[in-house]
Design an enzyme around this catalytic site. Sequence first.
Site, PDB file in Angstrom:
ATOM      1  N   ASP A  13      23.867  33.052   2.004  1.00  0.00           N
ATOM      2  CA  ASP A  13      23.858  34.382   2.016  1.00  0.00           C
ATOM      3  C   ASP A  13      25.037  35.210   1.348  1.00  0.00           C
ATOM      4  OD1 ASP A  13      21.281  34.167   3.225  1.00  0.00           O
ATOM      5  OD2 ASP A  13      22.152  34.134   5.165  1.00  0.00           O
ATOM      6  N   LYS A  16      23.950  35.175  -3.824  1.00  0.00           N
ATOM      7  CA  LYS A  16      23.454  34.540  -5.125  1.00  0.00           C
ATOM      8  C   LYS A  16      22.432  35.145  -5.710  1.00  0.00           C
ATOM      9  CE  LYS A  16      22.503  31.128  -2.304  1.00  0.00           C
ATOM     10  NZ  LYS A  16      23.070  31.467  -0.955  1.00  0.00           N
ATOM     11  N   GLY A  40      16.673  33.096   1.362  1.00  0.00           N
ATOM     12  CA  GLY A  40      16.174  34.422   1.100  1.00  0.00           C
ATOM     13  C   GLY A  40      17.361  35.042   0.018  1.00  0.00           C
ATOM     14  N   HIS A  41      16.607  35.558  -0.925  1.00  0.00           N
ATOM     15  CA  HIS A  41      17.680  35.921  -2.075  1.00  0.00           C
ATOM     16  C   HIS A  41      17.396  37.520  -2.192  1.00  0.00           C
ATOM     17  CE1 HIS A  41      18.722  31.910  -3.821  1.00  0.00           C
ATOM     18  NE2 HIS A  41      19.181  31.939  -2.479  1.00  0.00           N
ATOM     19  N   GLN A 221      21.251  28.409  -0.523  1.00  0.00           N
ATOM     20  CA  GLN A 221      22.080  27.932   0.516  1.00  0.00           C
ATOM     21  C   GLN A 221      23.672  28.075  -0.061  1.00  0.00           C
ATOM     22  OE1 GLN A 221      19.276  25.447   0.443  1.00  0.00           O
ATOM     23  NE2 GLN A 221      18.211  27.159   1.424  1.00  0.00           N
TER      24      GLN A 221
HETATM   25  P1  GDP Z   1      21.617  35.100  -1.030  1.00  0.00           P
HETATM   26  O1  GDP Z   1      21.002  34.503  -0.046  1.00  0.00           O
HETATM   27  O2  GDP Z   1      23.040  34.268  -1.492  1.00  0.00           O
HETATM   28  O3  GDP Z   1      21.122  35.496  -2.243  1.00  0.00           O
HETATM   29  O4  GDP Z   1      22.100  36.417  -0.188  1.00  0.00           O
HETATM   30  P2  GDP Z   1      21.128  37.384   0.697  1.00  0.00           P
HETATM   31  O5  GDP Z   1      20.388  38.314  -0.388  1.00  0.00           O
HETATM   32  O6  GDP Z   1      20.403  36.715   1.631  1.00  0.00           O
HETATM   33  O7  GDP Z   1      22.346  38.320   1.362  1.00  0.00           O
HETATM   34  C1  GDP Z   1      23.187  39.107   0.692  1.00  0.00           C
HETATM   35  C2  GDP Z   1      22.972  40.522   1.275  1.00  0.00           C
HETATM   36  O8  GDP Z   1      24.019  41.356   0.763  1.00  0.00           O
HETATM   37  C3  GDP Z   1      21.608  41.166   0.495  1.00  0.00           C
HETATM   38  O9  GDP Z   1      20.932  41.967   1.588  1.00  0.00           O
HETATM   39  C4  GDP Z   1      21.822  41.965  -0.685  1.00  0.00           C
HETATM   40  O10 GDP Z   1      21.275  43.045  -1.099  1.00  0.00           O
HETATM   41  C5  GDP Z   1      23.371  42.293  -0.249  1.00  0.00           C
HETATM   42  N1  GDP Z   1      24.381  42.558  -1.071  1.00  0.00           N
HETATM   43  C6  GDP Z   1      24.748  41.866  -2.392  1.00  0.00           C
HETATM   44  N2  GDP Z   1      25.863  42.114  -3.109  1.00  0.00           N
HETATM   45  C7  GDP Z   1      26.238  43.310  -2.143  1.00  0.00           C
HETATM   46  C8  GDP Z   1      27.482  44.029  -2.248  1.00  0.00           C
HETATM   47  O11 GDP Z   1      28.435  43.867  -3.147  1.00  0.00           O
HETATM   48  N3  GDP Z   1      27.554  45.108  -1.369  1.00  0.00           N
HETATM   49  C9  GDP Z   1      26.781  45.216  -0.414  1.00  0.00           C
HETATM   50  N4  GDP Z   1      26.919  46.193   0.592  1.00  0.00           N
HETATM   51  N5  GDP Z   1      25.686  44.527  -0.259  1.00  0.00           N
HETATM   52  C10 GDP Z   1      25.604  43.403  -1.145  1.00  0.00           C
HETATM   53  P1  IMO Z   2      20.249  31.382   1.132  1.00  0.00           P
HETATM   54  O1  IMO Z   2      19.837  30.580  -0.062  1.00  0.00           O
HETATM   55  C1  IMO Z   2      21.783  30.820   5.121  1.00  0.00           C
HETATM   56  C2  IMO Z   2      20.542  27.441   7.453  1.00  0.00           C
HETATM   57  C3  IMO Z   2      19.674  27.640   8.733  1.00  0.00           C
HETATM   58  C4  IMO Z   2      20.243  26.515   9.546  1.00  0.00           C
HETATM   59  C5  IMO Z   2      20.409  25.506   8.292  1.00  0.00           C
HETATM   60  C6  IMO Z   2      19.269  24.371   8.295  1.00  0.00           C
HETATM   61  O2  IMO Z   2      19.501  32.571   1.581  1.00  0.00           O
HETATM   62  O3  IMO Z   2      21.771  31.231   1.070  1.00  0.00           O
HETATM   63  P2  IMO Z   2      16.857  24.773   7.244  1.00  0.00           P
HETATM   64  O4  IMO Z   2      15.627  25.511   7.535  1.00  0.00           O
HETATM   65  O5  IMO Z   2      17.366  24.753   6.018  1.00  0.00           O
HETATM   66  O6  IMO Z   2      16.466  23.361   7.633  1.00  0.00           O
HETATM   67  O7  IMO Z   2      18.190  25.250   8.365  1.00  0.00           O
HETATM   68  O8  IMO Z   2      20.576  26.165   7.292  1.00  0.00           O
HETATM   69  N1  IMO Z   2      20.089  27.983   6.194  1.00  0.00           N
HETATM   70  C7  IMO Z   2      20.626  28.937   5.483  1.00  0.00           C
HETATM   71  N2  IMO Z   2      21.370  29.998   5.997  1.00  0.00           N
HETATM   72  N3  IMO Z   2      21.149  31.038   3.871  1.00  0.00           N
HETATM   73  C8  IMO Z   2      19.982  30.279   3.435  1.00  0.00           C
HETATM   74  O9  IMO Z   2      19.563  30.233   2.074  1.00  0.00           O
HETATM   75  C9  IMO Z   2      19.926  29.243   4.463  1.00  0.00           C
HETATM   76  N4  IMO Z   2      19.170  28.329   4.379  1.00  0.00           N
HETATM   77  C10 IMO Z   2      18.974  27.476   5.383  1.00  0.00           C
HETATM   78  O10 IMO Z   2      19.915  28.817   9.264  1.00  0.00           O
HETATM   79  O11 IMO Z   2      21.470  26.806  10.251  1.00  0.00           O
HETATM   80 MG    MG Z   3      20.099  34.615   1.473  1.00  0.00          MG
END
Ligand code: GDP
Ligand code: IMO
Ligand code: MG
Length: 425
Positions: A13, A16, A40-41, A221
């Site tokens: 998170d 990416k 979840g991206h 991840q």
């Molecule tokens: P990922 O799994 O690495 O793709 O990241 P996620 O999408 O799960 O979580 C990142 C969160 O931060 C999302 O809600 C994005 O919309 C948000 N986000 C990304 N870059 C920024 C930033 O520079 N500032 C803020 N406030 N939110 C951001």
């Molecule tokens: P993105 O791509 C954050 C965590 C789960 C748990 C562990 C194992 O959005 O960064 P799993 O279901 O993979 O067997 O769970 O890994 N986990 C993540 N945490 N972002 C993710 O993906 C994750 N994918 C798995 O919460 O701790």
């Molecule tokens: Mg994510």
Amino acid sequence: MSNVVVVGTQWGDEGKGKITDFLAQKADVVVRFQGGNNAGHTIVFNNQKFALHLLPSGVLSTDKVNVMANGMVINPKALIEEMNMLNQRGVKDFDLRISNRAHIVFPYHIELDAAFEKVGEDKIGTTKRGIGPTYTDKAFRSGIRMGDLLDLDYFRKRLSAALAIKNNVLKMMNLEVIDLETLYQEFLGYREVLKEYICDTSVVINKYLDEDKKVLFEGAQGVMLCIDHGTYPFVTSSSPSAASVPLYTGVAPRYINNVLGVIKAYTTRVGEGAFPTEFDDEVAHQIRETGNEYGTSTGRPRRIGWLDLVVLNHTKRVSGLTGLSVMLLDVLSGIESLKICVAYKYKGQTIDIMPSIVDHLSDCEPVYIEMPGWQEDITEITSFDELPSNAKDYLSKIEELTGVKVKIFSVGPDREQTIVVEDVL
Ligand code: GDP
Ligand code: IMO
Ligand code: MG
């Protein structure tokens, strides 16, 4: 610089999805190389927000080739739902290729993921998407792959063999057994939708690499969730490290020399497991609310911690980072003093490498340096020079402590709120 790998440097998170979507505008091919719909991206542009779980984050840019590589595990039902969601929102006709060697997540994997979490003493806090059981079957050689759907006799034979074992396990866990014919018919439906996309994606990617096209590899991840280099056993079941790209996509290692580490300006974690810089006070609450730190896949509140340089230097070493993208810098506005962990204290000794035993990591006390924060809202800035000096210092400190250049930083979720200091693609 005709290709780049996007790697999560912490526990996932980091942003990416946002940075992959941003860089995809310059790429020809975007390849998701591991994980499944545990990811979840989030991508935001034109006031629209998209959450992708399986599709590469290039699908929102037109004219890209989007590859789901052999290292992924794919839940066909979830994939079709994601494709339908995009179609309904006007994102259509994207060029998608699905590896014939990517493993399929079946309903029994999902059932078992949840069931094992209930009985295990070391609850991982998984996303319950069946990821662990599917990669287990891959290693146990009882998995079924996307390409198997193209030969129905073979697919049925594999499914029958898998169910012979799985139904015994389901019974042992007091779960309902699965009927072969019903499951087979369900998957015939998925096959009809997906068969046109299934192919040998190694051939596809290598063709573009040979033509000197720009290929972007998108990890899911983060390295601390890596099955090899993460906080085992509190990890996922694949490797998000750049080192896994050749294996998980079928390209030669020599193509992997440009690795962008995506860093959140602080740290978050969902699920269980040691997290040395975690804190839970008013500032953590402020960060969670400002940064909307709730899981994109499961909605769980994310745990909050300060930036941890032991983590970043570990990721840098095992993943060969050549540049950094610092995300969510705006979320730190208004915090008086910022902490950065530079080492751990473990049993009276100062260490700066990650212990391999997770219980030892739980016993580590972070050693912090403190830096003054900044009060200004930075969400509208468009260049490094416009940053408050304390924010500049914060980025410089990250460069100094990692020895890796900050090439991009981000000051909001929108595609536009991205500042490139040095081109990475
Ligand atoms: P990922 O799994 O690495 O793709 O990241 P996620 O999408 O799960 O979580 C990142 C969160 O931060 C999302 O809600 C994005 O919309 C948000 N986000 C990304 N870059 C920024 C930033 O520079 N500032 C803020 N406030 N939110 C951001
Ligand atoms: P993105 O791509 C954050 C965590 C789960 C748990 C562990 C194992 O959005 O960064 P799993 O279901 O993979 O067997 O769970 O890994 N986990 C993540 N945490 N972002 C993710 O993906 C994750 N994918 C798995 O919460 O701790
Ligand atoms: Mg994510």
